[in-house]
Each structure stands twice: as C-alpha cells, then as structure tokens.
Design a protein around this motif. Structure first.
Motif, PDB file in Angstrom:
ATOM      1  N   PHE A  55       0.812  -1.225   0.000  1.00 37.97           N
ATOM      2  CA  PHE A  55       0.000   0.000   0.000  1.00 37.97           C
ATOM      3  C   PHE A  55       0.841   1.269   0.000  1.00 37.97           C
ATOM      4  CE2 PHE A  55      -2.372  -3.355   2.206  1.00 37.97           C
ATOM      5  CZ  PHE A  55      -3.501  -3.418   1.416  1.00 37.97           C
ATOM      6  N   GLY A  56       2.135   1.152   0.201  1.00 35.83           N
ATOM      7  CA  GLY A  56       2.984   2.333   0.178  1.00 35.83           C
ATOM      8  C   GLY A  56       3.048   3.045   1.512  1.00 35.83           C
ATOM      9  N   VAL A  57       3.654   4.242   1.488  1.00 39.21           N
ATOM     10  CA  VAL A  57       3.824   5.038   2.705  1.00 39.21           C
ATOM     11  C   VAL A  57       2.551   5.785   3.065  1.00 39.21           C
ATOM     12  CG1 VAL A  57       5.198   6.865   3.782  1.00 39.21           C
ATOM     13  CG2 VAL A  57       6.279   5.238   2.232  1.00 39.21           C
ATOM     14  N   GLY A  58       1.795   6.230   2.056  1.00 40.10           N
ATOM     15  CA  GLY A  58       0.583   6.991   2.315  1.00 40.10           C
ATOM     16  C   GLY A  58       0.804   8.473   2.421  1.00 40.10           C
ATOM     17  N   SER A  59       1.972   8.941   2.066  1.00 32.61           N
ATOM     18  CA  SER A  59       2.278  10.360   2.130  1.00 32.61           C
ATOM     19  C   SER A  59       3.339  10.676   1.087  1.00 32.61           C
ATOM     20  CB  SER A  59       2.777  10.755   3.522  1.00 32.61           C
ATOM     21  OG  SER A  59       3.176  12.103   3.553  1.00 32.61           O
ATOM     22  N   GLU A  60       3.223  11.876   0.500  1.00 34.77           N
ATOM     23  CA  GLU A  60       4.218  12.331  -0.470  1.00 34.77           C
ATOM     24  C   GLU A  60       5.253  13.248   0.150  1.00 34.77           C
ATOM     25  OE1 GLU A  60       2.108  14.116  -3.659  1.00 34.77           O
ATOM     26  OE2 GLU A  60       1.160  12.245  -4.325  1.00 34.77           O
ATOM     27  N   ASP A  61       5.171  13.448   1.447  1.00 32.57           N
ATOM     28  CA  ASP A  61       6.130  14.297   2.134  1.00 32.57           C
ATOM     29  C   ASP A  61       7.500  13.606   2.163  1.00 32.57           C
ATOM     30  OD1 ASP A  61       7.091  16.478   3.599  1.00 32.57           O
ATOM     31  OD2 ASP A  61       6.763  15.408   5.480  1.00 32.57           O
ATOM     32  N   VAL A  62       8.552  14.365   1.887  1.00 34.93           N
ATOM     33  CA  VAL A  62       9.896  13.789   1.836  1.00 34.93           C
ATOM     34  C   VAL A  62      10.312  13.241   3.198  1.00 34.93           C
ATOM     35  CG1 VAL A  62      12.325  14.291   1.383  1.00 34.93           C
ATOM     36  CG2 VAL A  62      10.548  15.311  -0.056  1.00 34.93           C
ATOM     37  N   SER A  63      10.006  13.972   4.255  1.00 36.70           N
ATOM     38  CA  SER A  63      10.392  13.518   5.592  1.00 36.70           C
ATOM     39  C   SER A  63       9.708  12.211   5.949  1.00 36.70           C
ATOM     40  CB  SER A  63      10.047  14.592   6.624  1.00 36.70           C
ATOM     41  OG  SER A  63       8.649  14.827   6.647  1.00 36.70           O
ATOM     42  N   ALA A  64       8.427  12.050   5.554  1.00 36.23           N
ATOM     43  CA  ALA A  64       7.718  10.803   5.841  1.00 36.23           C
ATOM     44  C   ALA A  64       8.317   9.642   5.061  1.00 36.23           C
ATOM     45  CB  ALA A  64       6.242  10.957   5.512  1.00 36.23           C
ATOM     46  N   ILE A  65       8.698   9.891   3.822  1.00 36.25           N
ATOM     47  CA  ILE A  65       9.302   8.832   3.008  1.00 36.25           C
ATOM     48  C   ILE A  65      10.652   8.410   3.591  1.00 36.25           C
ATOM     49  CG2 ILE A  65      10.231   8.278   0.730  1.00 36.25           C
ATOM     50  CD1 ILE A  65       8.137  10.144  -0.456  1.00 36.25           C
ATOM     51  N   ILE A  66      11.464   9.389   4.013  1.00 39.11           N
ATOM     52  CA  ILE A  66      12.769   9.071   4.590  1.00 39.11           C
ATOM     53  C   ILE A  66      12.600   8.286   5.890  1.00 39.11           C
ATOM     54  CG2 ILE A  66      14.849  10.052   5.608  1.00 39.11           C
ATOM     55  CD1 ILE A  66      14.610  12.346   3.644  1.00 39.11           C
ATOM     56  N   LYS A  67      11.634   8.721   6.701  1.00 40.64           N
ATOM     57  CA  LYS A  67      11.392   8.017   7.953  1.00 40.64           C
ATOM     58  C   LYS A  67      10.950   6.579   7.697  1.00 40.64           C
ATOM     59  CE  LYS A  67       8.426   7.973  12.033  1.00 40.64           C
ATOM     60  NZ  LYS A  67       7.237   8.565  12.695  1.00 40.64           N
ATOM     61  N   SER A  68      10.038   6.381   6.733  1.00 43.04           N
ATOM     62  CA  SER A  68       9.560   5.036   6.424  1.00 43.04           C
ATOM     63  C   SER A  68      10.702   4.160   5.897  1.00 43.04           C
ATOM     64  CB  SER A  68       8.435   5.114   5.394  1.00 43.04           C
ATOM     65  OG  SER A  68       7.969   3.822   5.064  1.00 43.04           O
ATOM     66  N   LEU A  69      11.579   4.725   5.074  1.00 46.26           N
ATOM     67  CA  LEU A  69      12.708   3.963   4.549  1.00 46.26           C
ATOM     68  C   LEU A  69      13.657   3.554   5.675  1.00 46.26           C
ATOM     69  CD1 LEU A  69      14.172   2.836   2.109  1.00 46.26           C
ATOM     70  CD2 LEU A  69      15.268   5.063   1.797  1.00 46.26           C
ATOM     71  N   ALA A  70      13.911   4.472   6.609  1.00 43.15           N
ATOM     72  CA  ALA A  70      14.768   4.139   7.750  1.00 43.15           C
ATOM     73  C   ALA A  70      14.141   3.038   8.604  1.00 43.15           C
ATOM     74  CB  ALA A  70      15.020   5.388   8.596  1.00 43.15           C
ATOM     75  N   GLU A  71      12.829   3.080   8.766  1.00 42.06           N
ATOM     76  CA  GLU A  71      12.145   2.050   9.548  1.00 42.06           C
ATOM     77  C   GLU A  71      12.211   0.697   8.852  1.00 42.06           C
ATOM     78  OE1 GLU A  71       8.896   5.197  11.451  1.00 42.06           O
ATOM     79  OE2 GLU A  71       8.381   3.902   9.761  1.00 42.06           O
ATOM     80  N   VAL A  72      12.082   0.680   7.526  1.00 41.02           N
ATOM     81  CA  VAL A  72      12.184  -0.582   6.800  1.00 41.02           C
ATOM     82  C   VAL A  72      13.574  -1.181   6.963  1.00 41.02           C
ATOM     83  CG1 VAL A  72      12.224  -1.599   4.495  1.00 41.02           C
ATOM     84  CG2 VAL A  72      10.380  -0.038   5.126  1.00 41.02           C
ATOM     85  N   ILE A  73      14.600  -0.355   6.840  1.00 31.99           N
ATOM     86  CA  ILE A  73      15.975  -0.850   7.014  1.00 31.99           C
ATOM     87  C   ILE A  73      16.173  -1.412   8.416  1.00 31.99           C
ATOM     88  CG2 ILE A  73      18.395  -0.153   7.073  1.00 31.99           C
ATOM     89  CD1 ILE A  73      17.747   1.920   4.930  1.00 31.99           C
ATOM     90  N   PHE A  74      15.646  -0.706   9.399  1.00 33.16           N
ATOM     91  CA  PHE A  74      15.787  -1.161  10.783  1.00 33.16           C
ATOM     92  C   PHE A  74      15.034  -2.468  11.015  1.00 33.16           C
ATOM     93  CE2 PHE A  74      14.479  -1.006  15.309  1.00 33.16           C
ATOM     94  CZ  PHE A  74      15.739  -1.045  15.878  1.00 33.16           C
ATOM     95  N   LEU A  75      13.822  -2.599  10.466  1.00 34.37           N
ATOM     96  CA  LEU A  75      13.049  -3.828  10.634  1.00 34.37           C
ATOM     97  C   LEU A  75      13.718  -5.000   9.936  1.00 34.37           C
ATOM     98  CD1 LEU A  75       9.421  -2.445  10.172  1.00 34.37           C
ATOM     99  CD2 LEU A  75      10.489  -3.214  12.299  1.00 34.37           C
ATOM    100  N   VAL A  76      14.300  -4.762   8.777  1.00 37.03           N
ATOM    101  CA  VAL A  76      15.017  -5.832   8.074  1.00 37.03           C
ATOM    102  C   VAL A  76      16.203  -6.306   8.908  1.00 37.03           C
ATOM    103  CG1 VAL A  76      16.460  -6.326   6.061  1.00 37.03           C
ATOM    104  CG2 VAL A  76      14.282  -5.144   5.771  1.00 37.03           C
ATOM    105  N   SER A  77      16.878  -5.372   9.580  1.00 34.96           N
ATOM    106  CA  SER A  77      18.013  -5.751  10.426  1.00 34.96           C
ATOM    107  C   SER A  77      17.580  -6.530  11.664  1.00 34.96           C
ATOM    108  CB  SER A  77      18.785  -4.500  10.859  1.00 34.96           C
ATOM    109  OG  SER A  77      18.037  -3.729  11.785  1.00 34.96           O
ATOM    110  N   ILE A  78      16.277  -6.561  11.953  1.00 38.87           N
ATOM    111  CA  ILE A  78      15.754  -7.362  13.069  1.00 38.87           C
ATOM    112  C   ILE A  78      15.273  -8.723  12.578  1.00 38.87           C
ATOM    113  CG2 ILE A  78      13.937  -7.535  14.817  1.00 38.87           C
ATOM    114  CD1 ILE A  78      14.054  -4.524  15.121  1.00 38.87           C
TER     115      ILE A  78
END
Length: 428
Positions: free
Chosen positions: A109-132
């Motif tokens: 479904f995607g991030v749900g926002s076109e804001d750059v800060s939201a996209i960067i935050k979501s990408l950082a969270e995905v990287i962190f979750l993958v590392s778990i």
C-alpha cells in the motif's frame, strides 16, 4: 555388589551424572527403591521409562553458576527456538504477525504520504526492521550450530573447572556469568517498555491535536511508523487510528522480543568465546615447568582446540548478522544526514532513536570482537612464555606451534570487526 548412588534427577545441576549416564541407557536394569536409595540391578527387564536429554538439559549437568547463556536460552524456549520443537509454531506465528503488520503494508500500500520527511522516515524504519527480522531468521535456521556452541562451551567450562588447580577458572566463569545476567536483566527491562515508549509520543501528540482542534481544519494524526494499513484511514479516522495502534503495539512487542534474542545471542557468544581463551591462558600460566607432564600439556592443547572450534562455529553463525548490522548503521547514517539537509521536524526524533540503537549494537560487535582478539593473543603470549620446547616430544612441540598460529588467526578474524566499524566511522 552393584554400586549404590543417590537418586539423580533428569536435570542434575550439581554436576552429578544421571542414572542413564552412570550405567548406560542401553543397559537393562531395574531400579529398586530402598531407604531413599536407588540400587541398580543388572540383567533385569528394561526400565519403565528412558531419560531423554534435550539440548537444554545438556547444559543442566553444569552447576547453575557455570551454565551457558541460561537466560537467553530460557527466553528462546518460550517460542520453541530452544528445547522442545513442539513450540516452534509460536515463533512462526510471531514472525508472520510482525511481517503482516509492519513490512507487508509498506510494500503493498505504500507510505501513504508524499512528504519527503515521511518517506525518509519510512525507509529508515524498513531498514531497521530488516536488520531485526533477517538475523532472527538466520539464527532460527542455525539452531544446530547453536546447540554445538552451547555444548562446546559447556565442555570447556566443565574441563577448565574440574581439577585441583581450577579455582581461578571457576571464579572467572562465575564472575562472567553474573555480569552477563545483570546485562540481560537490564536489556529485558528496557525491551519491556521500548514498545510503549516508541508509541507514546505519537499518541500524546495525536490526542492533543484532536482535543484542541477548533473544527476549522481536519486533524492529521501522528503515526509511530509511516505506513498504510490495509485500507484503513489511520491518519484521519480516530477509530481506525486506535485499531491500527493496537495491532502496531503488539507488533512492536514482537520486535522487542526478536531484538532481545538477536542482540544477546551473538554478543554473549562472542563474550563466552573470549572467556574460553582466557581460561586457556590461565591453564597455561598455571603449568609448573618442573612438574609439567605430557598429559598436562595435552589437556591444555585439547582445551584450546575446543575453544578454537567454538569460535569457528560462532563465526559461521554470526558473520552475516554482523555484516548486516554494519551495513544498516551506514545506511541509517546516510538517511539522517540527508534528512537534516532537507528538513527538520518531529520525525527526526524517531529516526535518531533507530540510528542510535543500530550504532550501539554495531559498537557492541566491534568492542567484543576486539576483546576476543586480545584474549586470543594472550594465549599465544602465554605459550611463548612457557618453555614447552624443553623436554617435549616433537608431537607436543607441533601442537604448541599450532596453538600460536590459531591465536594469530583468531586475532585477524575478530579484530576485523573493530576495523570495519572504525573505517566506516572515519569515512563519515
């Protein structure tokens, strides 16, 4: 008359062998109780039940203070990652639940926002979750190797603390286990409140916005993680928001459990591996040259061989998770610098929490890897100081030379953890 011994239960924590170990599980005998004693009688019918020894019971033959990672293994027993495989479905359910709540909606479904800060935050969270999730799955797939590591460490501790000159080794192991237990208890308390602490700021800001809104503009709720959730209006509908928060809070608890396992398991294994070389160095220094015999040298050489094999097993289990953690640390640092160069907002706080968690874990690998190299090097130094080349056979001389070479190999392998982190931090 057959030997008489007091009853030893399935888990003998005082080091006493069980009845099956004393008389052999394949020997048919009858245990007749008499005055609180068990008297084995050979050549009788088979025993009514056999004593099985699952992986956790192998370490139970050691005293409590000498057991290997008891807290971490008990934690893994809750989900079937250690002990009885009948509970492995708990791990599968928890793993799938975390993927369905936190990772799958982002890719579908995607991030749900076109804001750059939201996209960067979501990408950082995905990287962190993958590392778990990826290291947890790797450790779950290598349980056989973990059994061999625990069994090998138990054999080393038993052998190092099982003679007349073992008081120093025994004290070292006990002190090490006490420190590990305290660190584990601290991490457990932290992980219990980590999920609530991560959700609390976004919930408080959302309630403040909702109850202070004058109705002239729509209220945009703050999410702990930037994502969509299966078609629910989690940013504007209060009911949908609470449904999402309940599912998310349970998923964060799952992540806390997986983080505790994937953090303590490699860190404790590295620490125990360092302890094995410390025990070997102590045994070498305790050798008395005038009274030293070939049997004493062979025991030390065999102890070092077991320590080296345990280190190789740990290296095989942990090299991918460690490399992934260093990569995660680098990627998250890049995202933080890009985020701060474009905007400054509330999301920076969440990203910094993730970055600091990854940095602390990477530092732990680097620090314990450096410690492992130092302890392995001390074994080589102790061998140099011992005059093993005097009145020793050619076979023993070759064995001591091999010990020195192995200590240098461990030095290169473990010290590379520190060098990798140092080079990465110097680059930034």
């Amino acid at each position: 008359m057959a030997p008489v011994k007091r009853y030893a239960s399935k888990q003998c924590l005082d080091g006493t062998p069980t009845d099956a170990e004393m008389y052999g599980t394949r020997t048919a005998f009858v245990l007749a109780r008499k005055g609180g004693l068990l008297i084995p009688k050979l050549n009788g019918p088979p025993p009514p039940r056999t004593i099985s020894t699952p992986p956790p019971a192998r370490m139970a033959t050691l005293p409590n203070l000498l057991q290997v990672m008891p807290s971490t293994l008990r934690l893994m027993e809750l989900t079937g990652l250690w002990g009885s495989p009948k509970l492995i479905h708990r791990f599968v359910l928890m793993y799938c639940y975390g993927l369905l709540v936190m990772l799958l909606p982002r890719f579908v479904f995607g991030v749900g926002s076109e804001d750059v800060s939201a996209i960067i935050k979501s990408l950082a969270e995905v990287i962190f979750l993958v590392s778990i999730f990826v290291p947890t799955l790797i450790f779950a797939a290598k349980l056989r190797g973990l059994e061999r590591v625990v069994r090998g460490l138990g054999d080393i501790f038993r052998e190092a603390s099982n003679d007349d000159q073992s008081s120093e080794c025994y004290d070292l192991i006990v002190k090490q286990n006490v420190k590990i237990e305290k660190f584990f208890n601290f991490l457990t308390i932290y992980m219990k409140f980590a999920a609530f602490g991560y959700c609390l700021p976004s919930i408080m800001i959302t309630y403040w916005r909702y109850f202070t809104n004058d109705g002239t503009s729509p209220v945009i709720f703050i999410l702990p993680m930037e994502q969509e959730f299966y078609g629910l209006q989690i940013r504007t509908n209060l009911v949908h928001y609470h449904i999402f928060m309940v599912f998310s809070l349970l998923a964060y608890m799952v992540c806390s459990y997986f983080t505790l396992v994937k953090l303590t398991l490699p860190l404790f294994m590295l620490r125990y591996s360092s302890m094995t070389y410390r025990l070997v160095a102590v045994r070498i220094r305790n050798l008395s040259v005038p009274e030293m015999t070939a049997d004493d040298l062979k025991k030390v050489i065999e102890l070092h061989r077991k320590a080296f094999e345990v280190t190789e097993l740990i290296e095989e289990m942990c090299h991918i998770p460690v490399a992934l953690e260093f990569l995660t640390c680098v990627l998250l640092w890049c995202l933080v610098m890009f985020y701060t160069s474009t905007t400054m907002g509330y999301d920076l706080f969440s990203i910094l929490i993730v970055v600091l968690s990854s940095l602390v874990e990477a530092f732990g690998y680097a620090y314990l890897g450096s410690e492992l190299s130092e302890q392995a090097e001390k074994v080589g130094v102790a061998c140099y100081d011992l005059p093993w080349y005097v009145n020793c056979s050619k076979e023993l001389k070759g064995a001591f030379q091999l010990m020195i070479q192995r200590s240098q190999k461990i030095l290169r392998l473990s010290y590379s953890y520190y060098l990798i982190l140092k080079d990465l931090l110097d680059a930034f």
